[in-house]
Design an enzyme around this catalytic site. Structure first.
Site, short mmCIF file in Angstrom:
data_model
loop_
_atom_site.label_atom_id
_atom_site.label_comp_id
_atom_site.label_asym_id
_atom_site.label_seq_id
_atom_site.Cartn_x
_atom_site.Cartn_y
_atom_site.Cartn_z
CB SER A 177 -0.90 -0.17 1.17
OG SER A 177 -1.62 1.30 1.36
CE1 TYR A 209 -3.93 -2.54 5.03
CE2 TYR A 209 -3.10 -0.15 4.58
CZ TYR A 209 -3.60 -1.49 4.37
OH TYR A 209 -3.64 -1.82 2.77
#
Length: 313
Positions: free
Chosen positions: A150, A163
């Site tokens: 990501s 995350y």
């Protein structure tokens, strides 16, 4: 799409996290291209798993397998099936696409500690478990290892600390693995999307609310209920800035490129707007105080917007 690409003949691809989102769409697309696809899901009874079985173009080349990346026995069982199936069909395992992932929202001291360990178990250790298990087969084919990370693995966003920590970790793992696999002519690529409307997107507010409600009372008192309410507005504002889209093919196109290109990129950054494409390379060059100031400003923006609207009424 690609100047030179690999033929799918006698080649297969293993994809984790195919119940929905990017993994589900990628399984369909690679099946259409002619690859034999091993699509792993959390449940073979899920809607996504059933769709893969009944709606794919070449049903004989779609194998839907139940595999939780946190369960060693399920990974071993999947490996045994794949190894046997490759021999039976005269194929090689050309690529492993590590797509399975989870997300949790909230500050790093909110929610149960288990929420942190669960995130790392899937996003980091799950990737490593699957990759280590299947690397011998990839080494034989001199194929590909693709890891879905990501842009949050390059820049930490508010309420996504845990995350982002997990995505930073697998980018580091990918860098190490890429250098280690060069000797065997195995290519390693990361896919680093910004914001797309998958199941993870939809669970943002419920996750933030759940983590806040399960935080110790003393910690909640330190922050205050007004602060938490403000964080919900911050989340809305960040989503507006991110301009999320349901067009998953923007990401899947890059995933396919990593699998079929003769010379795949080390890193793909699929985004929904061109401006987001040119910003990430400059992030490491910025002094951290500037990055902090930007997020401080974003953190106060929703309150400013709401106050302005109220003044106009």
């Amino acid at each position: 799409m690609f100047w030179r690409k690999i033929s799918p003949k006698d080649k297969s691809v293993l994809i984790t996290g195919c119940d929905s989102g990017f993994g589900n769409r990628l399984a369909f697309r690679l099946n259409e291209l002619g690859f034999r696809v091993y699509a792993t899901v959390l449940s073979e009874q899920s809607v996504g798993a059933q769709d893969l079985t009944t709606k794919c173009k070449f049903a004989d080349n779609m194998c839907v397998l139940e595999m939780n990346v946190t369960k060693e026995d399920q990974i071993n069982r999947c490996y045994d099936f794949v190894e046997s199936d490759l021999q039976k069909n005269g194929c090689v395992l050309w690529a492993v696409v590590n797509n399975a992932g989870v997300v949790t929202y909230g500050h790093t001291e909110w929610g149960p500690f288990d929420e942190i360990t669960k995130t790392f178990d899937v996003n980091v250790f799950g990737v490593i478990r699957v990759t280590r298990k299947f690397t011998p087969l990839i080494r034989l084919s001199q194929g590909r290892i693709v890891i879905v990370a990501s842009l949050g693995g390059r820049l930490v966003a508010d309420n996504l600390g845990v995350y982002c920590m997990s995505k930073f970790s697998i980018i580091a793992y990918s860098d190490a693995l890429r250098r280690e696999m060069r000797k065997f002519k195995v290519k390693v690529s990361t896919i680093e999307p910004l914001l797309f409307k998958t199941a993870m997107y939809e669970m943002a507010k419920p996750s933030l609310d759940r983590n806040w409600m399960t935080t110790d009372d003393t910690i909640r008192e330190a922050y205050g209920e007004h602060y938490f309410a403000h964080q919900l507005k911050v989340l809305d504002w960040e989503f507006k800035i991110g301009m999320g889209t349901k067009n998953l093919d923007i990401v899947v196109n890059d995933m396919i490129a990593a699998v079929v290109s003769v010379s795949p990129n080390r890193r793909y950054t699929p985004v929904n707007r061109f401006m987001f494409k040119i910003i990430p390379p400059f992030i490491p060059l910025l002094p951290q105080w500037i990055v902090d100031r930007v997020f401080y400003a974003m953190n106060t923006k929703p309150a400013f917007v709401n106050k302005t609207k109220q003044n106009k009424i």
